[in-house]
Design a protein around this motif. Structure first.
Motif, PDB file in Angstrom:
ATOM      1  N   ALA A  99       8.315  -3.901  -1.605  1.00  0.00           N
ATOM      2  CA  ALA A  99       8.165  -4.131  -0.169  1.00  0.00           C
ATOM      3  C   ALA A  99       7.855  -2.812   0.547  1.00  0.00           C
ATOM      4  N   ARG A 100       8.531  -1.737   0.142  1.00  0.00           N
ATOM      5  CA  ARG A 100       8.284  -0.430   0.770  1.00  0.00           C
ATOM      6  C   ARG A 100       6.857   0.039   0.507  1.00  0.00           C
ATOM      7  N   ARG A 101       6.391  -0.107  -0.734  1.00  0.00           N
ATOM      8  CA  ARG A 101       5.012   0.295  -1.043  1.00  0.00           C
ATOM      9  C   ARG A 101       4.000  -0.509  -0.220  1.00  0.00           C
ATOM     10  N   ALA A 102       4.202  -1.815  -0.119  1.00  0.00           N
ATOM     11  CA  ALA A 102       3.287  -2.654   0.669  1.00  0.00           C
ATOM     12  C   ALA A 102       3.323  -2.257   2.144  1.00  0.00           C
ATOM     13  N   PHE A 103       4.500  -1.964   2.661  1.00  0.00           N
ATOM     14  CA  PHE A 103       4.643  -1.564   4.066  1.00  0.00           C
ATOM     15  C   PHE A 103       3.949  -0.232   4.322  1.00  0.00           C
ATOM     16  N   TRP A 104       4.196   0.767   3.456  1.00  0.00           N
ATOM     17  CA  TRP A 104       3.543   2.074   3.599  1.00  0.00           C
ATOM     18  C   TRP A 104       2.032   1.947   3.524  1.00  0.00           C
ATOM     19  N   PHE A 105       1.542   1.090   2.643  1.00  0.00           N
ATOM     20  CA  PHE A 105       0.096   0.919   2.528  1.00  0.00           C
ATOM     21  C   PHE A 105      -0.470   0.332   3.820  1.00  0.00           C
ATOM     22  N   HIS A 106       0.249  -0.596   4.409  1.00  0.00           N
ATOM     23  CA  HIS A 106      -0.230  -1.238   5.635  1.00  0.00           C
ATOM     24  C   HIS A 106      -0.069  -0.339   6.855  1.00  0.00           C
ATOM     25  N   PHE A 107       0.984   0.471   6.882  1.00  0.00           N
ATOM     26  CA  PHE A 107       1.231   1.404   7.989  1.00  0.00           C
ATOM     27  C   PHE A 107       1.188   2.826   7.427  1.00  0.00           C
ATOM     28  N   PRO A 108      -0.002   3.333   7.114  1.00  0.00           N
ATOM     29  CA  PRO A 108      -0.107   4.601   6.384  1.00  0.00           C
ATOM     30  C   PRO A 108       0.426   5.821   7.139  1.00  0.00           C
ATOM     31  N   TYR A 109       0.562   5.755   8.453  1.00  0.00           N
ATOM     32  CA  TYR A 109       1.073   6.929   9.171  1.00  0.00           C
ATOM     33  C   TYR A 109       2.474   7.298   8.683  1.00  0.00           C
ATOM     34  N   ILE A 110       3.233   6.345   8.171  1.00  0.00           N
ATOM     35  CA  ILE A 110       4.597   6.617   7.713  1.00  0.00           C
ATOM     36  C   ILE A 110       4.586   7.546   6.505  1.00  0.00           C
ATOM     37  N   LYS A 111       3.529   7.487   5.695  1.00  0.00           N
ATOM     38  CA  LYS A 111       3.441   8.349   4.520  1.00  0.00           C
ATOM     39  C   LYS A 111       3.422   9.827   4.897  1.00  0.00           C
ATOM     40  N   ASP A 112       3.092  10.138   6.154  1.00  0.00           N
ATOM     41  CA  ASP A 112       3.072  11.522   6.621  1.00  0.00           C
ATOM     42  C   ASP A 112       4.464  12.031   6.962  1.00  0.00           C
ATOM     43  N   SER A 113       5.451  11.150   6.888  1.00  0.00           N
ATOM     44  CA  SER A 113       6.819  11.531   7.213  1.00  0.00           C
ATOM     45  C   SER A 113       7.328  12.575   6.227  1.00  0.00           C
TER      46      SER A 113
END
Length: 195
Positions: A63-77
């Motif tokens: 679920a986290r991987r799918a969420f990060w992929f959909h909201f990629p700005y979070i990966k910059d955290s």
């Protein structure tokens, strides 16, 4: 600010979380909104993979991987290796102009909580919504200077009487949150919650 339940989550015959996000992006209204409006998001139980679930969810990494992929700005955290998806972003606070006409725009610090990853059952002796890492992070975020703060939770913070998910099902956690806010006194705090 999007507070979760972006997709339906798994059910009999449902598509995977990743496929549901792909379908969501195909909706013209949603796509237009995402292209024109700055988006900050957290998840709720359906994006997390199981209704009313928490730490016990065996699908939470997917679920986290799918969420990060959909909201990629979070990966910059800077907290990419943290447990969960809690994060924050400061908007504004930009210096504009020159000389005597220069000014700094008001800053808004948006704090997105994760009420799923570390959530235990409300009947547990040490029931928690946020977990120790997120509580420590939240205290630091509330102390950060900003003209305005928005604290976003996918479940209702102040509600008491309805039967749906809410912080009131975790009275010690709710009191801890309200006590932390009272103690730190962040400037111009607005609470926003979903469900």
């Amino acid at each position: 600010i999007s507070l979760g339940d972006h997709i339906k989550g798994p059910s009999a015959g449902a598509k995977s979380l990743a496929e549901q996000y792909k379908d969501l992006v195909k909706m013209s209204e949603y796509k237009r909104a995402r292209e024109t409006i700055p988006f900050l998001a957290t998840w709720d139980d359906l994006d997390y993979g199981l209704p009313n679930s928490g730490t016990e969810n065996p699908m939470k990494e997917d679920a986290r991987r799918a969420f990060w992929f959909h909201f990629p700005y979070i990966k910059d955290s800077p907290l990419l290796d943290q447990p969960g998806i809690f994060h924050s972003k400061v908007l504004g606070g930009v210096r504009e102009g020159r000389g005597r006409r220069a000014r700094t725009t008001p800053s808004v610090h948006v704090i997105m909580l994760d009420t799923r990853w570390n959530r235990t059952a409300p009947t547990d002796a040490k029931a928690t919504l946020l977990g120790s890492d997120q509580w420590e992070w939240l205290a630091d975020q509330l102390r950060e200077p900003a003209d305005f703060k928005i604290l976003a939770s996918s479940i209702q913070i102040l509600a008491e009487s309805h039967a749906f998910e809410k912080w009131a099902q975790y009275p010690a956690e709710k009191q801890k949150l309200l006590g932390m806010i009272a103690s730190i006194k962040p400037k111009n705090l607005i609470l926003v919650s979903g469900d």
